[in-house]
Each structure stands twice: as C-alpha cells, then as structure tokens.
Scaffold this active site. Structure first.
Site, short mmCIF file in Angstrom:
data_model
loop_
_atom_site.label_atom_id
_atom_site.label_comp_id
_atom_site.label_asym_id
_atom_site.label_seq_id
_atom_site.Cartn_x
_atom_site.Cartn_y
_atom_site.Cartn_z
N GLU A 1 0.96 -10.09 -0.87
CA GLU A 1 -0.43 -10.53 -0.93
C GLU A 1 -0.89 -10.73 -2.37
O GLU A 1 -1.68 -11.63 -2.66
CB GLU A 1 -1.34 -9.54 -0.19
CG GLU A 1 -1.10 -9.61 1.33
CD GLU A 1 -1.78 -8.51 2.10
OE1 GLU A 1 -1.68 -7.33 1.70
OE2 GLU A 1 -2.41 -8.83 3.12
N GLU B 1 3.78 -5.05 7.42
CA GLU B 1 2.70 -4.17 7.88
C GLU B 1 2.87 -3.77 9.35
O GLU B 1 2.64 -2.63 9.74
CB GLU B 1 1.33 -4.85 7.69
CG GLU B 1 0.83 -4.89 6.26
CD GLU B 1 1.39 -6.02 5.43
OE1 GLU B 1 2.35 -6.68 5.87
OE2 GLU B 1 0.87 -6.23 4.32
N GLY C 1 1.27 -5.62 0.59
CA GLY C 1 0.32 -5.95 -0.47
C GLY C 1 1.00 -6.62 -1.66
O GLY C 1 0.36 -7.37 -2.40
N ALA D 1 0.85 -1.20 0.00
CA ALA D 1 0.00 0.00 0.00
C ALA D 1 0.88 1.25 0.00
O ALA D 1 1.98 1.25 0.56
CB ALA D 1 -0.90 -0.02 1.22
C1 LIG Z 1 -10.48 -2.15 6.68
C2 LIG Z 1 -9.78 -3.37 6.10
C3 LIG Z 1 -10.63 -4.11 5.08
C4 LIG Z 1 -9.90 -5.41 4.59
C5 LIG Z 1 -10.39 -5.90 3.26
C6 LIG Z 1 -9.76 -5.29 2.00
C7 LIG Z 1 -8.66 -4.30 2.27
C8 LIG Z 1 -8.15 -3.64 1.01
C9 LIG Z 1 -7.11 -2.66 1.32
C10 LIG Z 1 -6.11 -3.23 2.32
C11 LIG Z 1 -4.75 -3.18 1.73
C12 LIG Z 1 -3.74 -3.77 2.69
C13 LIG Z 1 -2.44 -3.89 1.93
C14 LIG Z 1 -1.29 -4.34 2.80
O1 LIG Z 1 -1.64 -5.43 3.61
C15 LIG Z 1 -0.81 -3.17 3.62
C16 LIG Z 1 0.54 -2.77 3.15
O2 LIG Z 1 1.01 -3.15 2.10
S1 LIG Z 1 1.42 -1.67 4.22
C17 LIG Z 1 2.90 -1.32 3.26
C18 LIG Z 1 3.92 -2.40 3.48
N1 LIG Z 1 5.13 -2.11 2.73
C19 LIG Z 1 6.25 -1.58 3.32
O3 LIG Z 1 6.28 -1.30 4.50
C20 LIG Z 1 7.44 -1.40 2.42
C21 LIG Z 1 7.89 0.07 2.45
N2 LIG Z 1 9.08 0.27 1.62
C22 LIG Z 1 10.33 -0.10 2.06
O4 LIG Z 1 10.51 -0.72 3.08
C23 LIG Z 1 11.48 0.29 1.17
O5 LIG Z 1 11.04 1.32 0.31
C24 LIG Z 1 12.03 -0.86 0.28
C25 LIG Z 1 10.95 -1.42 -0.60
C26 LIG Z 1 12.65 -1.94 1.17
C27 LIG Z 1 13.13 -0.26 -0.62
O6 LIG Z 1 14.04 0.45 0.20
P1 LIG Z 1 15.12 1.40 -0.49
O7 LIG Z 1 15.84 0.64 -1.54
O8 LIG Z 1 15.90 2.04 0.61
O9 LIG Z 1 14.27 2.50 -1.26
P2 LIG Z 1 13.41 3.69 -0.59
O10 LIG Z 1 12.82 3.28 0.73
O11 LIG Z 1 14.21 4.95 -0.65
O12 LIG Z 1 12.18 3.78 -1.64
C28 LIG Z 1 12.35 4.43 -2.89
C29 LIG Z 1 11.17 5.37 -3.04
O13 LIG Z 1 9.95 4.57 -3.07
C30 LIG Z 1 9.10 5.03 -2.02
N3 LIG Z 1 8.32 3.90 -1.47
C31 LIG Z 1 8.78 2.68 -1.20
N4 LIG Z 1 7.82 1.91 -0.67
C32 LIG Z 1 6.70 2.71 -0.61
C33 LIG Z 1 5.34 2.49 -0.15
N5 LIG Z 1 4.93 1.30 0.31
N6 LIG Z 1 4.48 3.53 -0.22
C34 LIG Z 1 4.89 4.73 -0.71
N7 LIG Z 1 6.15 5.00 -1.18
C35 LIG Z 1 7.03 3.97 -1.11
C36 LIG Z 1 10.02 5.62 -0.98
O14 LIG Z 1 9.29 6.52 -0.16
C37 LIG Z 1 11.03 6.31 -1.86
O15 LIG Z 1 10.45 7.50 -2.37
P3 LIG Z 1 11.19 8.93 -2.12
O16 LIG Z 1 11.43 9.02 -0.63
O17 LIG Z 1 12.47 8.80 -2.89
O18 LIG Z 1 10.23 9.94 -2.64
#
Ligand SMILES: CCCCCCCCCCCCC[C@H](O)CC(=O)SCCNC(=O)CCNC(=O)[C@H](O)C(C)(C)COP(=O)(O)OP(=O)(O)OC[C@H]1O[C@@H](n2cnc3c(N)ncnc32)[C@H](O)[C@@H]1OP(=O)(O)O
Length: 264
Positions: free
Chosen positions: A115, A135, A112, A68
C-alpha cells in the site's frame, strides 16, 4: 540493531529527503512509533521548500515493509495509531504530499508495504522484491488504500486474485503489470532511486508539483469519488477489523501456525 534505534530514519541529500523504515528485525513492519516518525518526516518534506522529492525505502536487505505489525495487532493494539490520519502510515496512503515520492522497494512489500508502494508516485524495485496483499490470511483487510488503488493500477482480475488469495507477485511480473517503473539489481535499488529523484529534482518544482496535483486529481477521480472510496473502505474495514478473525489470523502468524477461521 540496538533496541533503542528509531523506527524510521531521515537523511536529507540536497533536494531529496530519504526516509528509511528502520525495523529490519521485524521486516520493517509498521508500528505506532514507525508511523509517527514517518509522519513527522513527511510533514518536514511538505513544509521544506528545499525538499523537492521524497524517497521511501526499508532498512536491511530482506524487506521494504511487511505491513502492519501483526504482533501489535495480536495484542489488540489499533492498526490506525492515533494521530496518523494526516501524516503517519495511513496519512502517506490517504494524503499524498504535493512533492513526488519514490518507493525504493528493497525486498518484501506486503500488506501495508504494497500500500505504501501504491501510494508512491514511482517505484524502483529490487529484482528479489515481492508485492502482495496477504491481509486476508490474517483475518484483516487492505484498509490503507490497497482495495481500491490496486485495481486502478493493475488489471482488475489480477488485482482481485492478489487480494483474494493473498499470494505475492515478483518484481518482474509487477513491472510487466505497471506496478513498478524500474527493476534493478538488489544492491542498486537506493542508488537508482536517488538517480531518478535527482533527475526529477532538476526540473521546475512548482511545475512538477502541479503535474502531480492534476494527474492525481484525474486518476483518483473527483474528490467526492475519492472520499466515497475511503468511506466505503472504512465501512467495510471496520466490520472486518472488529471480527474475531483478526485475533485468530494475527495470533496464528505470531504462533507460526495455520489460522482456524470461525465457521461463518
Ligand atoms: C478501521 C480501518 C480504518 C481505515 C483507514 C486507515 C487505516 C490505517 C491503518 C490500517 C493499516 C492497514 C495496513 C494493512 O492493510 C494491513 C497489513 O499490512 S496486515 C500485515 C500483512 N503482512 C503480512 O501478513 C506479512 C507477514 N510476514 C510474513 O509473511 C513473513 O514474515 C515474510 C515477510 C514473508 C518473511 O518470512 P521469513 O523470511 O520466513 O521471515 P519471518 O516470518 O521469520 O520474519 C522475520 C521476523 O520478522 C517478523 N515479522 C515479519 N513480518 C511481520 C509483521 N507484519 N508484523 C510483525 N512482525 C513481523 C517475524 O515475526 C519474525 O520475527 P521473530 O519471529 O524472529 O521475532
């Protein structure tokens, strides 16, 4: 990538529809636009008799999908974008289409992203791919099927450790555990996924679809079992996702700092 590039791309290659998550600047994180475009593509695949297999992949070389969009969540935007229950991001997780789906995991598949791989029928992974449910590091909950699909697809205690620690698995370990069908060199992920798709598309579509329908019906248990899993997930998720932890966890990510959880 131009700012106005669509958040997902669609490419029809004979009987195979390739859907590419197209937000490489944000590690292909799922926002409302990406979810809606993926939903439209899946609806097209489901209704087009020419499409026999769907391949889902990510743009760029670093990420399949980083889950997400945490920036959107930190702004208080809903994870469950309106209208995506049937076809969007959540729809892909909850309502698998009748045709076989292959996730061509070209990099990070986190939250996600994992997922989406769990909801896919087959997974072809790059050697550098990583799978995880971080998450809990953001104050969130794997509400798009992760909490009940992961323990069903890999050994329970490994799944629990992944969910509680939020730590990732590499592709080789994921394959050993049965989460991945094939691990291939990074440059070959899409080619190999397409070759597998063509192999399936060469078989009787109705028989393949019936095989998927029955197999999923058994694996997922009776409808009542599946519905109760979702209802239980939703009940737990609402409590988690409306907590202050979500704001703190996602803001900490955006501000690139460690989260400070409220004392419970
Ligand atoms: C009420 C409930 C009802 C239930 C039924 C249906 C529900 C439907 C909706 C529910 C959806 C749920 C989905 C899911 O379960 C929830 C999630 O997915 S939570 C998110 C989990 N993901 C993370 O925590 C990963 C986050 N990212 C990182 O850890 C790192 O970025 C990385 C991938 C390990 C890479 O690291 P690096 O190489 O160091 O690179 P950067 O971190 O610098 O990233 C580069 C650039 O990308 C941006 N970015 C990376 N990940 C995300 C993200 N998830 N969201 C937004 N942006 C992201 C990062 O910010 C950098 O951008 P910049 O800072 O350069 O602008």
């Amino acid at each position: 990538m131009p700012d106005d590039a669509p958040a997902a791309l669609v490419d029809q290659r004979g009987h195979v529809l390739v859907i590419t998550l197209n937000r490489p600047h944000a590690m292909n994180a799922v926002n409302a636009e990406l979810s809606e475009l993926v939903g439209t593509a899946l609806e097209r695949a489901e209704q087009d008799p020419e499409t026999r297999v769907v391949v889902l992949t990510g743009a760029g070389e670093r990420a399949f999908c980083a889950g997400a969009d945490l920036k959107a969540v930190s702004r208080g935007e809903s994870l469950a974008a309106p209208g995506n229950e049937q076809w969007g991001f959540a729809g892909y997780a909850r309502h698998p289409i009748s045709k076989p789906t292959i996730a061509a995991v070209n990099g990070f598949a986190l939250g996600g992203g994992t997922e989406l791989a769990l909801a896919s029928d087959l997974v072809v992974a790059a050697e550098s791919a990583k799978f995880g449910l971080p998450e809990v590091k953001r104050g969130l909950f794997a509400a798009a099927g992760g909490v009940f699909r992961l323990p069903r697809q890999i050994p329970q205690k490994i799944a629990m450790e992944m969910m509680f620690t939020g730590e990732p698995l590499d592709a080789a370990r994921a394959a050993t555990l049965g989460l991945v069908n094939h691990v291939v060199p990074d440059a070959d992920v899409l080619t190999e996924a397409l070759a597998l798709a063509e192999k399936i598309a060469a078989n009787a579509p109705l028989a393949v679809q019936a095989s998927k329908r029955v197999a999923l019906g058994i694996v997922d248990g009776a409808i009542s079992a599946e519905d109760s899993a979702w209802d239980n997930t939703r009940e737990n998720a609402v409590g988690v996702m409306t907590s202050e932890d979500v704001r703190e966890g996602t803001l900490a990510f955006v501000e690139k700092r460690a989260p400070v959880w409220q004392a419970k």
